[in-house]
Every structure is written in C-alpha cells, then in structure tokens.
Design a protein around this motif. Sequence first.
Motif, PDB file in Angstrom:
ATOM      1  N   ILE A  81       0.912  -1.147   0.000  1.00  0.00           N
ATOM      2  CA  ILE A  81       0.000   0.000   0.000  1.00  0.00           C
ATOM      3  C   ILE A  81       0.956   1.202   0.000  1.00  0.00           C
ATOM      4  O   ILE A  81       1.599   1.477   1.030  1.00  0.00           O
ATOM      5  CB  ILE A  81      -0.885   0.005   1.267  1.00  0.00           C
ATOM      6  N   GLN A 111      -4.607  -0.940  10.688  1.00  0.00           N
ATOM      7  CA  GLN A 111      -4.732  -2.019   9.711  1.00  0.00           C
ATOM      8  C   GLN A 111      -5.547  -3.198  10.256  1.00  0.00           C
ATOM      9  O   GLN A 111      -6.637  -3.030  10.719  1.00  0.00           O
ATOM     10  CB  GLN A 111      -3.338  -2.429   9.218  1.00  0.00           C
ATOM     11  N   SER A 112      -4.956  -4.384  10.233  1.00  0.00           N
ATOM     12  CA  SER A 112      -5.702  -5.589  10.605  1.00  0.00           C
ATOM     13  C   SER A 112      -6.201  -5.610  12.039  1.00  0.00           C
ATOM     14  O   SER A 112      -7.068  -6.420  12.375  1.00  0.00           O
ATOM     15  CB  SER A 112      -4.804  -6.812  10.425  1.00  0.00           C
ATOM     16  N   LEU A 126      -1.664 -13.097   4.649  1.00  0.00           N
ATOM     17  CA  LEU A 126      -2.934 -12.449   5.002  1.00  0.00           C
ATOM     18  C   LEU A 126      -4.001 -12.399   3.927  1.00  0.00           C
ATOM     19  O   LEU A 126      -5.171 -12.402   4.214  1.00  0.00           O
ATOM     20  CB  LEU A 126      -2.666 -11.024   5.498  1.00  0.00           C
ATOM     21  N   GLU A 140      -5.066   2.549  -0.251  1.00  0.00           N
ATOM     22  CA  GLU A 140      -5.590   1.174  -0.159  1.00  0.00           C
ATOM     23  C   GLU A 140      -6.651   0.918  -1.223  1.00  0.00           C
ATOM     24  O   GLU A 140      -6.694  -0.135  -1.851  1.00  0.00           O
ATOM     25  CB  GLU A 140      -6.259   0.932   1.206  1.00  0.00           C
ATOM     26  N   TYR A 150     -14.161  -1.352   4.909  1.00  0.00           N
ATOM     27  CA  TYR A 150     -13.013  -2.146   5.351  1.00  0.00           C
ATOM     28  C   TYR A 150     -11.713  -1.357   5.154  1.00  0.00           C
ATOM     29  O   TYR A 150     -10.866  -1.295   6.050  1.00  0.00           O
ATOM     30  CB  TYR A 150     -12.976  -3.480   4.585  1.00  0.00           C
ATOM     31  N   CYS A 192      -9.130  -0.032   8.234  1.00  0.00           N
ATOM     32  CA  CYS A 192      -7.692  -0.334   8.249  1.00  0.00           C
ATOM     33  C   CYS A 192      -6.868   0.939   8.355  1.00  0.00           C
ATOM     34  O   CYS A 192      -5.742   0.922   8.843  1.00  0.00           O
ATOM     35  CB  CYS A 192      -7.286  -1.081   6.973  1.00  0.00           C
ATOM     36  N   VAL A 227      -0.297  -4.604   9.362  1.00  0.00           N
ATOM     37  CA  VAL A 227       0.858  -4.305   8.516  1.00  0.00           C
ATOM     38  C   VAL A 227       1.357  -2.857   8.670  1.00  0.00           C
ATOM     39  O   VAL A 227       2.371  -2.492   8.083  1.00  0.00           O
ATOM     40  CB  VAL A 227       0.594  -4.618   7.020  1.00  0.00           C
TER      41      VAL A 227
HETATM   42  N1  GLU Z   1      -5.471  -3.036   4.743  1.00  0.00           N
HETATM   43  C1  GLU Z   1      -4.599  -4.131   4.725  1.00  0.00           C
HETATM   44  C2  GLU Z   1      -4.987  -5.048   3.574  1.00  0.00           C
HETATM   45  O1  GLU Z   1      -6.124  -5.396   3.462  1.00  0.00           O
HETATM   46  C3  GLU Z   1      -4.669  -4.851   6.049  1.00  0.00           C
HETATM   47  C4  GLU Z   1      -3.686  -5.901   6.094  1.00  0.00           C
HETATM   48  C5  GLU Z   1      -3.197  -6.262   7.465  1.00  0.00           C
HETATM   49  O2  GLU Z   1      -2.884  -5.440   8.308  1.00  0.00           O
HETATM   50  O3  GLU Z   1      -3.087  -7.478   7.660  1.00  0.00           O
HETATM   51  O4  GLU Z   1      -4.171  -5.428   2.778  1.00  0.00           O
END
Ligand code: GLU
Length: 345
Positions: free
Chosen positions: A72, A107-108, A140, A198, A228, A232, A298
């Motif tokens: 990203i 993020q996650s 992921l 993103e 989503y 994040c 991440v």
């Molecule tokens: N926004 C990130 C994605 O979807 C989150 C990933 C993460 O932190 O695991 O790629």
Amino acid sequence: LCFTSNKMKRYTFSTLLLSLSLTCFNPINQTVYGQNTSKNSSKSLQINEKTLSDILEKNKAFYKEGKVADYIPELGKMQADKIAFSVVNENGKVINIGDVNQKFTIQSISKIIALMIAVTEKGEKNVFSKMGYFGTDKPLNLETTGKPLNPMMNAGAILTTSMIDGEGEIPFKKILEMVRYITKNNSIDYSKSVYNSEKETGHKNRGMFYLMKNNGLIEGDEEKLNNYFKQCSIEATAEDLAKIGYFFAHQCTRFDGDTTYRNPEISQLIQSQMLTAGMYEFSGEYSRTIGLPSKSGVGGGITVSVPNKIGIGVFSPALDKHGNSAAGYHMILDLVKQYNLSLFQ
Ligand code: GLU
C-alpha cells in the motif's frame, strides 16, 4: 462455543506437541521460548518504565531485519526506526516508552473491533455460519474460494464488516466510535491518504469481495469494501493499542473501569480468534513462543491481551516475512519471558 473451545484445546495441544517434537529433533532450532525463565511468577506484575525502556533498547535494532510494508504505497512512507512500547497495567495505569506520540494505521487490528460489533448485532452463530474458526497457513490476503477461514484474514474480515448494520459509511463509523470509546481518545480518526492508497491498490481485496459476492456471502456494493479500507486506515498510537489489548483481556471493560460493553462471551471469542489467527500464518509458532492472544497489522502495530491482567501495545513498522512487526515481536517476547506471561506456563 463449547465445541469450538474443545476443538481449540486440541488444536493448541497438538501445536504444542508438534513444536516440542520439532524442538527435540532439531539441534539447531533457533526458536526462543517465552516460558519459565523468570522467578517473578508468583508475584504480582510490577512493570515500570525502566523495564519497558530496557526491553526497547535491547530490541530496537531488530527493525533492520524487517521491511516497512509498501504494497500500500502510502504505508511505505513511515520512518523505519520509529518504535514505541506501551503497557496498561492491572490497575488501568498506562506506561509508555519510545515514540509515544507516533501515530500509525491500525490495519488488521481493526478486524477484532469489527468482529465485536458484527457479533453483538448479528449473533455469533449467524456470523460464523458464513466463515470458519480455522487457523491458516496462508499469508494475510490469499484466500480465494469458498467460505473464509476466519474473521482475522482479509476475506473473513471484509465479510465481517459487510455484516455490520447500516447504510454507506455507518458500519465504519461504528468501528471508529468503538475504537474511540475503548481508548477514550476522541481525536482518533482515519488517514484519508492511506485510505485512498488502499482503495487504489487493493485489487486482491476487491477480487475477494467480488468472489464472496458471487458466492452469495456478501450483499451490496463496493461501499462495503470501502468501509473495510477505512477501518484499516484508522490511526492510533501504541498506547491506544495497549488499551485495546486491556479491554479484551478484561471482558470488554475499559482501562478506566467503565463497564458499558462488558461481555465475557465476546471477549472470549475475540481472544480465541486472536490466538488462533491473529498473527497470520505465524500464529501457531507465535502461540508456542509467546502464548498470548495478539493481533498485528501491517502498519507495524501489535496489540496483546494478557487475560485478566494487562494490555500491551507495540509499534515498529518494519515487518518480518509473515507481516508482523519484527522489533515489536521481540519486545513482546522479552516482556513475556521476564514476567512469565504465557498462558501455557
Ligand atoms: N489493509 C490491509 C490489507 O487489506 C490490512 C492488512 C493487514 O494489516 O493485515 O491489505
């Protein structure tokens, strides 16, 4: 839930057995274990600034072994040597060390908040009729078919957020408000630049969104996916993460004792998901070496719940090959060793 926790016990036990046998038969095994190295086990924890500062100094160079996420593009702008370490102790007191004011995107880690809200609204049975309680051996974002394995990997998380009630941005606003509530920090918001980055580059996430729509798991349009991406992109500090860890460690009681959302069932569910899949495909080994419900992102943050005790928040943006903060992992490991915090003593 009963069935699940039995299943989980078996999973954890077999993970332990497997790890033990690997350790015995591998003379050059490099794994460092988090258990039984301290005499502090029977004493109450007395974590102070000096403890955290010593651990941070010892481990800060680990960022050199990792790499700041740049898939990203906007994330790649973070300075790699930033580092912060926070604990909310048993009494709800905050201890902060390092770059305490440094904000980063959670993020996650937002996935545990989204899960809490979706389960509160729809019930655990409904949410988990569309996804599993499985762990994973995949990085992921590589699930592509069928029902998502769990709500911690991207597919399941996108689905979870899509199940939160409300039109347009409302589901995201609920997640943001819950983060603000848990941290008692109303200044928390999301980064528009990370969100846009993103959205522009999240083709795999978009692909999974449409596969799940195709499979009849998701209804609605891309606004649901945008929620989503927005969750994040919520920005927080290590202290905020420690408060989130504390909240789930204490049956959803806030660090200042507020019990508005107290719910032992939800905190048990969230912590079990964190333990099973919170650290991506490293979750099994993490469980062996640290043994605590944790969720990483991440952006370089990790939030840790030490059940009925403390919350831990770490930040260091350089990630290891599994997508977990390299220095963050080592700081948690040292704290766990020093205070015998693993659940599996
Ligand atoms: N926004 C990130 C994605 O979807 C989150 C990933 C993460 O932190 O695991 O790629």
